[in-house]
Write a protein that holds these residues in place. Sequence first.
Motif, PDB file in Angstrom:
ATOM      1  N   GLU A  83       0.844  -1.190   0.000  1.00 26.93           N
ATOM      2  CA  GLU A  83       0.000   0.000   0.000  1.00 26.93           C
ATOM      3  C   GLU A  83       0.881   1.243   0.000  1.00 26.93           C
ATOM      4  O   GLU A  83       1.862   1.313   0.740  1.00 26.93           O
ATOM      5  CB  GLU A  83      -0.910   0.039   1.231  1.00 26.93           C
ATOM      6  N   SER A  85       0.312   5.478   0.216  1.00 24.46           N
ATOM      7  CA  SER A  85      -0.661   6.540   0.465  1.00 24.46           C
ATOM      8  C   SER A  85      -0.043   7.907   0.194  1.00 24.46           C
ATOM      9  O   SER A  85       1.130   8.144   0.492  1.00 24.46           O
ATOM     10  CB  SER A  85      -1.150   6.487   1.919  1.00 24.46           C
ATOM     11  N   ARG A 122      -8.399   7.495   2.046  1.00 24.44           N
ATOM     12  CA  ARG A 122      -7.801   7.301   3.368  1.00 24.44           C
ATOM     13  C   ARG A 122      -8.837   7.641   4.429  1.00 24.44           C
ATOM     14  O   ARG A 122      -9.383   8.742   4.455  1.00 24.44           O
ATOM     15  CB  ARG A 122      -6.568   8.173   3.525  1.00 24.44           C
ATOM     16  N   LYS A 128      -5.400   9.469  -0.640  1.00 23.74           N
ATOM     17  CA  LYS A 128      -5.807   8.135  -1.084  1.00 23.74           C
ATOM     18  C   LYS A 128      -4.702   7.123  -0.823  1.00 23.74           C
ATOM     19  O   LYS A 128      -3.546   7.480  -0.562  1.00 23.74           O
ATOM     20  CB  LYS A 128      -6.114   8.177  -2.580  1.00 23.74           C
ATOM     21  N   THR A 129      -5.086   5.874  -0.939  1.00 27.45           N
ATOM     22  CA  THR A 129      -4.143   4.755  -0.838  1.00 27.45           C
ATOM     23  C   THR A 129      -4.298   3.884  -2.067  1.00 27.45           C
ATOM     24  O   THR A 129      -5.398   3.443  -2.389  1.00 27.45           O
ATOM     25  CB  THR A 129      -4.406   3.910   0.424  1.00 27.45           C
ATOM     26  N   TRP A 131      -3.268   0.349  -3.625  1.00 27.93           N
ATOM     27  CA  TRP A 131      -2.794  -0.926  -3.092  1.00 27.93           C
ATOM     28  C   TRP A 131      -2.691  -1.964  -4.202  1.00 27.93           C
ATOM     29  O   TRP A 131      -3.354  -1.869  -5.229  1.00 27.93           O
ATOM     30  CB  TRP A 131      -3.716  -1.439  -1.989  1.00 27.93           C
TER      31      TRP A 131
END
Length: 209
Positions: A83, A85, A122, A128-129, A131
Motif C-alpha cells: 500500500e 498513500s 484514506r 488516497k491509498t 494498493w
Amino acid sequence: MAESVSADEVTFRLSRSRRSVPRSRAALHAVLGGWSVCQDVLESAELVLSELVTNALRVPVPRDRQVGVRIARSPADGLLRLEVSDAGSGRPEVRAPGDEETGGRGLLLVEALAHRWGVEERVDGVGKTVWAELKAPDIVAEPVGREVAAAAVRPGQRVRVWGEWRAVVSVRSEPCGEADPAVVMGLDEGPALRVHATEPLTVRDGGMR
C-alpha cells in the motif's frame, strides 16, 4: 524514515525525494527476506512498489507531505499486500501510451504483475491509498519457537527474552558456583544474557525479529 513493525506488517513514511524510491525497495527487500518470499515474487514486488511510490511522489501536493508505505502479509491466503498513500486527490488510471511516449506505463506494469490492485480513500486523513496484492504461496507465518536448554543455544539462532526475539551473536560457558555452569549469550541488542546451562529457553532459527 519513520517505521512501525509487527509480525505481519511493516509501515513507514517517505519524504518527497527521488531517493525515496530506492529506499522503499531496500526496505521491502529486507522485509520479504525475513518472510522467506521467493525470488520471483520479490522481484515483482520491488517493481510494483517502485511504480506506486514513483506515482505518489509525482502527485502535486505540498513538499512537506510525506508518502506512506505499508507492507503486509497474509500467510493463510498466500498474499502479499503493498500500500502507498499520498495526500493528493483523484484516482490513478491505467493509460495506454503510444509507442513514442517514454512514460505512462507504470500502472500497466502494476496491473500485469499484481493479482489485483485498487484505490481507496484514506479513512484517517486526506488523500488516497493505492494498493496491490501479489500471490505469494510460499510466504511464511511467524516462526514458532521451540524450547531447549540454554547450553544447546548456538550463535545465529534467536532467543525469546524480555518479551522479544533477540539474535544470539556469541555463546560462552563460565563457572557458576558448585552447581551447573552458566551460559553467557551476547545478543544483537541489549545486555548479555546470563543463565544456568539447564535453563529452558525458547529459540528459533534466523528470520526477522
